[in-house]
Design a protein around this motif. Structure first.
Motif: not given
Length: 154
Positions: A51-53, A55-62, A125-131, A133-136
């Motif tokens: 959820e933290k990962i 959340s951080s990714a979602a907040r980064s989207i303009p 959706r894209t940045v959350v999934i990428e963020a 999945e970077r953790y395996g």
């Protein structure tokens, strides 16, 4: 030609082919077995970490103004007023279900008025999934819900 060089149908022919054997996790015990640390346990992720990962990714989207539904935002405003403005911010608006390495994520957000909803939600959706999945991990589903639109202050 000698007798050994010729083919004889009545004799058994032996062929030796090298085999490639996949690596097998080592078994325990004995001096001849070398245990590899990677096979001595398992890695588990708590849903709060995901959820933290996310959340951080979602907040980064303009265009994403805030995360969370009406109730979560109300409680956050109360916490802000009593000086606990950072409590719950890191995971607010994101829900994750972790099953081994498979993850289902729901992101609830508020977008800025004038934004194209489909573009913002696709980017989230894209940045959350990428963020994540970077953790395996593998994101099997990422649902993005628009709970509100923030109108400009006049």
């Amino acid at each position: 030609m000698s007798d050994e060089a010729e083919f004889h149908a009545d004799r058994t022919q032996e062929f030796y082919l090298p085999a490639v054997v996949p690596a097998v996790p080592p078994q325990h015990g004995g001096a001849e077995v070398i245990e590899i640390a990677a096979y001595r346990g398992e890695t588990k992720f708590e849903s709060e970490v995901i959820e933290k990962i996310a959340s951080s990714a979602a907040r980064s989207i303009p265009g994403v103004v805030e995360l969370g539904g009406d109730v979560a935002r109300f409680f956050n405003s109360v916490l802000d007023k009593i000086g606990l403005d950072k409590v719950g911010d890191s995971t607010r608006g994101v829900w994750a279900k972790v099953d081994g390495t498979d993850v289902e994520i729901t992101v609830i957000l508020v977008i800025s008025a004038g934004e194209v909803v489909a573009d913002v939600t696709a980017a989230v959706r894209t940045v959350v999934i990428e963020a994540v999945e970077r953790y395996g991990l593998h994101v099997s589903e990422c649902t993005v819900k628009v709970d509100d639109i923030r109108l400009p202050d006049h």
